[in-house]
Design a protein around this motif. Structure first.
Motif, PDB file in Angstrom:
ATOM      1  N   LYS A 138       0.757  -1.279   0.070  1.00  0.00           N
ATOM      2  CA  LYS A 138      -0.009  -0.127   0.104  1.00  0.00           C
ATOM      3  C   LYS A 138       0.867   1.378  -0.142  1.00  0.00           C
ATOM      4  O   LYS A 138       0.361   2.266   0.430  1.00  0.00           O
ATOM      5  CB  LYS A 138      -0.821   0.039   1.177  1.00  0.00           C
ATOM      6  N   HIS A 309      -4.990  -7.570  -2.458  1.00  0.00           N
ATOM      7  CA  HIS A 309      -4.311  -6.640  -1.518  1.00  0.00           C
ATOM      8  C   HIS A 309      -2.723  -6.741  -2.092  1.00  0.00           C
ATOM      9  O   HIS A 309      -2.496  -7.713  -2.696  1.00  0.00           O
ATOM     10  CB  HIS A 309      -4.362  -6.996  -0.091  1.00  0.00           C
ATOM     11  N   GLU A 375      -8.940  -8.116   4.462  1.00  0.00           N
ATOM     12  CA  GLU A 375      -8.345  -6.665   4.537  1.00  0.00           C
ATOM     13  C   GLU A 375      -7.127  -6.608   5.409  1.00  0.00           C
ATOM     14  O   GLU A 375      -7.079  -6.911   6.251  1.00  0.00           O
ATOM     15  CB  GLU A 375      -9.692  -6.021   5.261  1.00  0.00           C
TER      16      GLU A 375
END
Length: 383
Positions: A138, A309, A375
């Motif tokens: 991320k 992800h 998540e």
């Protein structure tokens, strides 16, 4: 209904039974098929019996299978959280090798753990991939474009590569850097930065050659002209090519390979196991084995594509690249396409460290598959 169920699994976590259901059992069967090929090859390498190689291979594979499935059930968020702790453990093992490692064949690469010979450099590649995936998870496009942001992961690659090179183990050090580079590329590092690195490597290559060990320079010379020393440095690759050619299209038959069973073929149970398979089962058998290995690699990249992800994507890319490098370097080595470097064929060659490393990597890969909808928190929360 299916979408709502996925949201519920994300919020509450997935139970053990649900995780077992999501394990890609076809992939497990594929790995068993590759391990079975290894058993057959080592049975032949042992002279037509389970000892001294095939039986140990089966036991190690069984243990590795349990370990792999256990890792697959571990929550990937937990893996991301302790990524750098695992990296530190790997560095510690490499330091222990430098201080107290066992010496074999002129290199200091192994640790004796109660009768089990562990080669930490193999495990370090897996731990490095996990750490780099955690770092880039991320990360914003601006962060990845910032050279200062890339300094810690670059050092994280160079530190183990330097320790591995000191053993000395040039081949594994280079593979470690290439696997790290694959994670950098998948994370979105700009191509011009790779071009700078490649340019620096090209400039430094002549200097590095002068600092290689004598046996490493001999490998390069032998690669360029193996016939220059047919009974010395060039012997291994010449015998390997003879075995590959003598197998023909269908092969000589199981246990009928002359190069292997008359001991002309060196290290037939480890580095040159593929050559022995090709001699006994021919081009058809060799391509079949390559097909199985290609399916394993393809699954790794498929996991990367399906992950929701970034951590899972980068983890899968790094692990799939690591397995690909194992296969590519071994096959290229025994066919004379690159210098001989002592890299085993995963799940097929004899050796405990290579088996352990491969199964740990597959366990992490399957964890990324099982938890592909999880998540994960922000990257800085996990560092």
């Amino acid at each position: 209904m299916r979408f709502e169920r996925r949201l519920l699994l994300r919020e509450r976590g997935t139970g053990v039974l649900e995780k077992l259901w999501q394990i890609p059992w076809i992939f497990v069967l594929l790995l068993c098929a590759v391990g079975g090929v290894g058993y057959v090859a080592l049975y032949s390498a042992g002279g037509g019996g389970p000892d001294p190689y095939a039986a140990k291979h089966a036991i190690r594979f069984g243990f590795g299978l349990v370990l792999m499935l256990s890792i697959a059930l571990v929550d990937i968020r937990l893996i991301a959280r302790f990524a750098w702790l695992g990296y530190a453990l790997g560095i510690g093992l490499l330091v222990m090798v430098a201080l107290h490692g066992q010496v074999g064949g002129g290199a200091q690469r192994w640790l004796d753990l109660g009768g089990f010979q562990l080669q930490p450099s193999e495990l370090m590649k897996i731990l490095l991939v996990v750490a780099l995936a955690s770092w880039f998870h991320k990360a914003s496009w601006e962060q990845i474009g910032n050279p200062l942001f890339l300094i810690p992961p670059i050092l994280a690659v160079l530190l183990p590569a330097g320790l591995i090179l000191k053993q000395p183990n040039l081949g594994t050090a280079l593979i470690t850097m290439m696997v790290g580079g694959a994670v950098f590329f998948a994370a979105g590092v700009r191509l011009w930065k790779f071009a700078i690195v490649l340019g620096a490597v090209a400039i430094a290559a002549p200097i590095a050659y002068d600092h290689l060990h004598d046996y490493q320079r001999a490998r390069i010379t032998t690669f360029l002209d193996p016939e220059s020393d047919p009974l010395g440095a060039g012997y291994n690759i010449i015998q390997s090519k003879i075995a590959l050619g003598s197998g023909g299209f269908w092969g000589k038959g199981f246990l009928q390979g002359t190069q292997g069973h008359l001991n002309f073929l060196p290290e037939k149970q480890t580095d040159f196991i593929f050559t022995m398979l090709a001699e006994e089962f021919g081009l058809v058998g060799a391509l079949s084995v390559l097909g199985l290995l290609a399916c394993v690699i393809a699954f790794g990249f498929l996991v990367a594509l399906r992950s929701r992800h970034q951590f899972g994507r980068l983890l899968a890319v790094g692990l799939a690249t690591n397995f690909f490098m194992y296969v590519f370097v071994n096959i290229a080595m025994v066919t004379g396409a690159i210098p001989v470097g002592g890299v085993p064929l995963p799940l097929i060659s004899h050796g405990g460290s290579a088996m352990l490393t491969a199964m740990v990597g597959f366990g992490l890969l399957m964890s990324a598959h099982v938890h592909r909808d999880s998540e994960l928190g922000a990257a800085r929360d996990q560092r």
